[in-house]
Design a protein around this motif. Structure first.
Motif, mmCIF file in Angstrom:
data_model
loop_
_atom_site.group_PDB
_atom_site.id
_atom_site.type_symbol
_atom_site.label_atom_id
_atom_site.label_comp_id
_atom_site.label_asym_id
_atom_site.label_seq_id
_atom_site.Cartn_x
_atom_site.Cartn_y
_atom_site.Cartn_z
ATOM 1 N N UNK A 121 8.183 -8.645 4.723
ATOM 2 C CA UNK A 121 8.660 -9.084 3.421
ATOM 3 C C UNK A 121 7.645 -9.894 2.653
ATOM 4 N N UNK A 122 6.382 -9.600 2.840
ATOM 5 C CA UNK A 122 5.316 -10.339 2.155
ATOM 6 C C UNK A 122 4.481 -9.454 1.244
ATOM 7 N N UNK A 123 4.294 -8.202 1.628
ATOM 8 C CA UNK A 123 3.433 -7.292 0.863
ATOM 9 C C UNK A 123 3.901 -7.143 -0.587
ATOM 10 N N UNK A 124 5.183 -7.385 -0.823
ATOM 11 C CA UNK A 124 5.737 -7.239 -2.169
ATOM 12 C C UNK A 124 5.036 -8.122 -3.195
ATOM 13 N N UNK A 125 4.434 -9.227 -2.730
ATOM 14 C CA UNK A 125 3.846 -10.212 -3.634
ATOM 15 C C UNK A 125 2.321 -10.165 -3.664
ATOM 16 N N UNK A 126 1.728 -9.253 -2.915
ATOM 17 C CA UNK A 126 0.273 -9.221 -2.835
ATOM 18 C C UNK A 126 -0.319 -8.499 -4.047
ATOM 19 N N UNK A 127 -1.179 -9.160 -4.809
ATOM 20 C CA UNK A 127 -1.849 -8.473 -5.919
ATOM 21 C C UNK A 127 -2.705 -7.300 -5.445
ATOM 22 N N UNK A 128 -3.258 -7.411 -4.224
ATOM 23 C CA UNK A 128 -4.123 -6.357 -3.688
ATOM 24 C C UNK A 128 -3.688 -6.025 -2.258
ATOM 25 N N UNK A 129 -2.674 -5.161 -2.093
ATOM 26 C CA UNK A 129 -2.166 -4.852 -0.752
ATOM 27 C C UNK A 129 -3.231 -4.305 0.199
ATOM 28 N N UNK A 177 -1.400 5.041 3.695
ATOM 29 C CA UNK A 177 -2.752 4.997 3.113
ATOM 30 C C UNK A 177 -3.397 3.632 3.334
ATOM 31 N N UNK A 178 -2.637 2.551 3.119
ATOM 32 C CA UNK A 178 -3.173 1.204 3.336
ATOM 33 C C UNK A 178 -3.655 1.038 4.778
ATOM 34 N N UNK A 180 -4.412 3.408 7.106
ATOM 35 C CA UNK A 180 -5.513 4.305 7.459
ATOM 36 C C UNK A 180 -6.820 3.847 6.808
ATOM 37 N N UNK A 181 -6.750 3.440 5.546
ATOM 38 C CA UNK A 181 -7.950 2.987 4.843
ATOM 39 C C UNK A 181 -8.511 1.727 5.474
ATOM 40 N N UNK A 182 -7.619 0.842 5.948
ATOM 41 C CA UNK A 182 -8.075 -0.390 6.601
ATOM 42 C C UNK A 182 -8.792 -0.098 7.922
ATOM 43 N N UNK A 183 -8.505 1.059 8.539
ATOM 44 C CA UNK A 183 -9.188 1.441 9.766
ATOM 45 C C UNK A 183 -8.305 1.544 10.987
ATOM 46 N N UNK A 184 -6.996 1.359 10.837
ATOM 47 C CA UNK A 184 -6.095 1.428 11.981
ATOM 48 C C UNK A 184 -5.918 2.865 12.457
ATOM 49 N N UNK A 185 -5.695 3.022 13.754
ATOM 50 C CA UNK A 185 -5.370 4.333 14.303
ATOM 51 C C UNK A 185 -4.063 4.234 15.091
ATOM 52 N N UNK A 186 -3.645 5.327 15.685
ATOM 53 C CA UNK A 186 -2.400 5.407 16.474
ATOM 54 C C UNK A 186 -1.209 4.818 15.698
ATOM 55 N N UNK A 187 -1.112 5.187 14.459
ATOM 56 C CA UNK A 187 -0.082 4.644 13.567
ATOM 57 C C UNK A 187 1.285 5.218 13.918
ATOM 58 N N UNK A 188 2.281 4.335 13.986
ATOM 59 C CA UNK A 188 3.661 4.716 14.253
ATOM 60 C C UNK A 188 4.555 3.958 13.286
ATOM 61 N N UNK A 189 5.836 4.345 13.187
ATOM 62 C CA UNK A 189 6.701 3.709 12.198
ATOM 63 C C UNK A 189 8.169 3.954 12.524
ATOM 64 N N UNK A 190 9.020 3.172 11.886
ATOM 65 C CA UNK A 190 10.463 3.397 11.901
ATOM 66 C C UNK A 190 11.024 2.916 10.576
#
Length: 308
Positions: A121-129, A177-178, A180-190
């Motif tokens: 609940x923080x990314x919502x306020x970032x000028x540059x995510x 995209x954020x 992958x561009x940052x360089x993370x791999x083995x991305x998972x989600x829910x």
């Protein structure tokens, strides 16, 4: 850029929202059930030895879930709002945590410091995510995991307009995209959603691994004042900038508070709309707010009837 997608505006917004954040906001939009499901996609093996940074930790609601998995002494909370942080510091479960005022886009720690990064609940306020995710990559150790939890852009046109007026609600593909561009791999989600929400893609918890030591391959320095930690001093602020700041805070707050009555009504009408998820009872603060919504609606209806 949205009205609250600025650090100064967010600072003043939370100056007042922090008073009832845990009583009214979290129980509607970021519930314990959502928190636990989100944190479950993280990697907490050997939890006693893991060091964790919770960025945008606010009142410590998410941190309370983290310390169920990792000793509080191993957790560092970072937030730009001293008002939110004061509420976190008095929570018994967080007594052993460390607290540091800081900025998600300029985290005040060295490269390769933590085993885990969490931000909810923080990314919502970032000028540059993207810079924020680059920082997430930078501060964790190679082989460490970063977990980002945030809202998804609403589908309903009215909600979508209010959300995009208020703050950043990234489309789902932007989170990937954020990362992958940052360089993370083995991305998972829910996906996560409150019980009153029909659309399961209300929010997302996305996790990625840092494969190499050092800074993000996409690392770049902040170039704008907005990308540095909020300056709470008014020194050097012009009258025009002050009036603009006040106007944005008021307008952004109004856009944000629209969601509270919408969510309260959605919560009590969920069974009527065919949503069979286990309901979460309203607390006394929510009941008072709902009663206020009812009074305002009744006054409006009576006024319309008597004008005819």
């Amino acid at each position: 850029m949205r009205l609250m997608q600025h650090k100064r505006e967010a600072y003043w917004f939370y100056r007042y929202l922090s008073i009832f954040y845990d009583k009214l906001v979290n129980p509607l939009f970021w519930t314990e059930r959502m928190r636990e499901k989100s944190l479950d996609v993280g990697y907490w093996d050997e939890g006693d030895d893991l060091t964790v940074i919770d960025v945008g930790s606010g009142t410590g609601f998410t941190t309370e879930g983290i310390v169920r998995r990792v000793p509080a002494r191993n957790v560092t909370c970072v937030d730009q709002s001293p008002h939110q942080m004061e509420h976190a510091k008095v929570k018994p479960a967080l007594a052993g945590c460390s607290f540091q005022l800081g900025d998600a886009e300029n985290i005040p720690f060295a490269d390769d410091t933590f085993d885990r990064y969490v931000s909810a609940g923080s990314i919502e306020y970032w000028p540059d995510p993207q810079r924020g995710l680059n920082e997430a990559y930078r501060v964790i150790k190679p082989g460490g995991w970063a977990l980002m939890i945030g809202p998804l852009e609403p589908v309903n046109p009215i909600s979508k307009f209010a959300a995009n007026t208020w703050m950043l609600f990234p489309p789902e593909e932007d989170y990937f995209r954020f990362m992958e561009t940052a360089g993370f791999d083995r991305i998972d989600y829910t996906y996560v959603a409150p019980q009153w929400q029909r659309n399961e893609r209300y929010g997302i918890a996305i996790v990625g691994r840092k494969p190499k030591a050092g800074k993000s391959p996409n690392h770049y320095e902040a170039v704008a004042e907005e990308q540095s930690l909020v300056a709470v001093s008014n020194e050097g602020m012009s009258l025009g900038r002050g009036m603009l700041l006040a106007g944005r805070v008021l307008a952004g707050s109004a856009a944000g508070f629209i969601f509270i009555p919408m969510a309260l009504v959605a919560s009590i009408t969920a069974p009527l709309r065919g949503i069979d998820a286990k309901p979460e009872p309203l607390n006394k603060h929510q009941k008072v707010a709902l009663a206020a919504v009812g009074v305002v609606a009744a006054i409006f209806i009576v006024n319309r009837i008597t004008r005819k």
